[in-house]
Design a protein around this motif. Sequence first.
Motif, mmCIF file in Angstrom:
data_model
loop_
_atom_site.group_PDB
_atom_site.id
_atom_site.type_symbol
_atom_site.label_atom_id
_atom_site.label_comp_id
_atom_site.label_asym_id
_atom_site.label_seq_id
_atom_site.Cartn_x
_atom_site.Cartn_y
_atom_site.Cartn_z
ATOM 1 N N GLN A 1 0.848 -1.182 0.000
ATOM 2 C CA GLN A 1 0.000 0.000 0.000
ATOM 3 C C GLN A 1 0.885 1.234 0.000
ATOM 4 O O GLN A 1 1.825 1.325 0.794
ATOM 5 C CB GLN A 1 -0.901 0.018 1.243
ATOM 6 C CG GLN A 1 -1.934 -1.082 1.249
ATOM 7 C CD GLN A 1 -3.024 -0.859 0.218
ATOM 8 O OE1 GLN A 1 -3.305 0.266 -0.181
ATOM 9 N NE2 GLN A 1 -3.638 -1.929 -0.229
ATOM 10 N N GLN B 1 -0.300 4.387 0.427
ATOM 11 C CA GLN B 1 -0.843 5.376 1.359
ATOM 12 C C GLN B 1 -0.094 5.313 2.676
ATOM 13 O O GLN B 1 0.366 4.250 3.054
ATOM 14 C CB GLN B 1 -2.335 5.122 1.587
ATOM 15 C CG GLN B 1 -3.145 5.103 0.324
ATOM 16 C CD GLN B 1 -3.070 6.381 -0.486
ATOM 17 O OE1 GLN B 1 -2.803 7.451 0.059
ATOM 18 N NE2 GLN B 1 -3.281 6.307 -1.771
ATOM 19 N N ARG C 1 1.922 9.767 -1.192
ATOM 20 C CA ARG C 1 1.293 9.813 -2.505
ATOM 21 C C ARG C 1 2.375 9.638 -3.562
ATOM 22 O O ARG C 1 3.315 10.417 -3.623
ATOM 23 C CB ARG C 1 0.581 11.150 -2.671
ATOM 24 C CG ARG C 1 -0.181 11.313 -3.936
ATOM 25 C CD ARG C 1 -0.918 12.654 -3.868
ATOM 26 N NE ARG C 1 -1.459 13.006 -5.143
ATOM 27 C CZ ARG C 1 -2.669 12.658 -5.562
ATOM 28 N NH1 ARG C 1 -3.440 11.938 -4.784
ATOM 29 N NH2 ARG C 1 -3.106 13.035 -6.735
ATOM 30 N N GLU D 1 2.901 9.559 -7.531
ATOM 31 C CA GLU D 1 2.271 9.848 -8.815
ATOM 32 C C GLU D 1 3.144 9.310 -9.929
ATOM 33 O O GLU D 1 4.360 9.212 -9.803
ATOM 34 C CB GLU D 1 2.056 11.347 -8.996
ATOM 35 C CG GLU D 1 0.944 11.885 -8.124
ATOM 36 C CD GLU D 1 0.606 13.333 -8.442
ATOM 37 O OE1 GLU D 1 1.486 14.060 -8.939
ATOM 38 O OE2 GLU D 1 -0.537 13.732 -8.166
ATOM 39 N N THR E 1 -2.302 8.347 -9.790
ATOM 40 C CA THR E 1 -1.820 8.026 -8.454
ATOM 41 C C THR E 1 -1.675 6.522 -8.309
ATOM 42 O O THR E 1 -2.579 5.771 -8.669
ATOM 43 C CB THR E 1 -2.810 8.547 -7.387
ATOM 44 O OG1 THR E 1 -2.975 9.951 -7.572
ATOM 45 C CG2 THR E 1 -2.304 8.272 -5.985
ATOM 46 N N VAL F 1 -1.911 3.457 -6.128
ATOM 47 C CA VAL F 1 -2.591 3.084 -4.890
ATOM 48 C C VAL F 1 -1.825 1.988 -4.178
ATOM 49 O O VAL F 1 -1.609 2.039 -2.975
ATOM 50 C CB VAL F 1 -4.041 2.634 -5.170
ATOM 51 C CG1 VAL F 1 -4.738 2.161 -3.910
ATOM 52 C CG2 VAL F 1 -4.825 3.765 -5.836
ATOM 53 N N ASP F 2 -1.439 0.952 -4.914
ATOM 54 C CA ASP F 2 -0.548 -0.060 -4.367
ATOM 55 C C ASP F 2 0.369 -0.553 -5.467
ATOM 56 O O ASP F 2 0.125 -0.338 -6.648
ATOM 57 C CB ASP F 2 -1.279 -1.185 -3.631
ATOM 58 C CG ASP F 2 -2.149 -2.046 -4.513
ATOM 59 O OD1 ASP F 2 -1.794 -2.296 -5.677
ATOM 60 O OD2 ASP F 2 -3.190 -2.515 -4.028
ATOM 61 N N GLU G 1 -4.848 4.897 -9.965
ATOM 62 C CA GLU G 1 -6.074 5.693 -9.959
ATOM 63 C C GLU G 1 -5.931 6.865 -10.926
ATOM 64 O O GLU G 1 -4.939 7.598 -10.866
ATOM 65 C CB GLU G 1 -6.349 6.203 -8.545
ATOM 66 C CG GLU G 1 -7.635 6.970 -8.425
ATOM 67 C CD GLU G 1 -7.904 7.389 -6.987
ATOM 68 O OE1 GLU G 1 -9.012 7.897 -6.743
ATOM 69 O OE2 GLU G 1 -7.029 7.219 -6.111
ATOM 70 N N ASP H 1 -13.862 3.685 -8.670
ATOM 71 C CA ASP H 1 -13.583 3.654 -7.237
ATOM 72 C C ASP H 1 -14.908 3.663 -6.471
ATOM 73 O O ASP H 1 -15.981 3.768 -7.069
ATOM 74 C CB ASP H 1 -12.660 4.807 -6.822
ATOM 75 C CG ASP H 1 -13.337 6.167 -6.876
ATOM 76 O OD1 ASP H 1 -14.449 6.291 -7.424
ATOM 77 O OD2 ASP H 1 -12.737 7.128 -6.360
ATOM 78 N N SER I 1 -13.378 8.238 -9.932
ATOM 79 C CA SER I 1 -12.144 7.974 -10.675
ATOM 80 C C SER I 1 -12.095 6.505 -11.073
ATOM 81 O O SER I 1 -12.821 5.673 -10.535
ATOM 82 C CB SER I 1 -10.911 8.359 -9.850
ATOM 83 O OG SER I 1 -10.879 7.658 -8.640
ATOM 84 N N LEU J 1 -9.979 2.951 -11.373
ATOM 85 C CA LEU J 1 -8.889 2.174 -10.786
ATOM 86 C C LEU J 1 -8.491 1.125 -11.812
ATOM 87 O O LEU J 1 -9.303 0.284 -12.205
ATOM 88 C CB LEU J 1 -9.334 1.499 -9.487
ATOM 89 C CG LEU J 1 -9.624 2.445 -8.330
ATOM 90 C CD1 LEU J 1 -10.255 1.682 -7.172
ATOM 91 C CD2 LEU J 1 -8.358 3.150 -7.873
#
Length: 134
Positions: free
Chosen positions: A16, A18, A21, A23, A45, A47-48, A57, A89, A94, A96
């Motif tokens: 993960q 988070q 962030r 990008e 972005t 996410v994982d 994302e 999402d 957005s 995913l």
Amino acid sequence: MDSPHRNLDRLLPRHQVQPSRVELEWDLRPPRRLLRQPERYELATVVDLSLDGALVETDLDIRHDVDDVVVLRLGGATGRAIVRHKRLDDDGTSWLYGVRWLLSPELKAAVERAVEQLRERSTDVKRSWEQHRR
């Protein structure tokens, strides 16, 4: 039909990203010389992240289908990824995209660096990673 990488996906730990962030430049399009337009891309972005792929994302106006190949840049390294699945999402604001890397040497090194940094941040993840390596 099951993906030939289904078992590989389970072996490689997903990290993960988070709360930090990460990008990447998504959907790179080369500059047009005649119109003197610069290279274009969208910011997305991560996410994982794993050594095999990522969950990315993007804005709703960026659309790709399963099996599309997307040109991207992560940590300064340009490469490609294939879209394995996509969904909205939870908020419906957005896309995913689950992608599998099509690793060039440059992108492979960038992915390995990013995964290593995520591993170092979490002792639980590092312990889990070490168990998977045995």
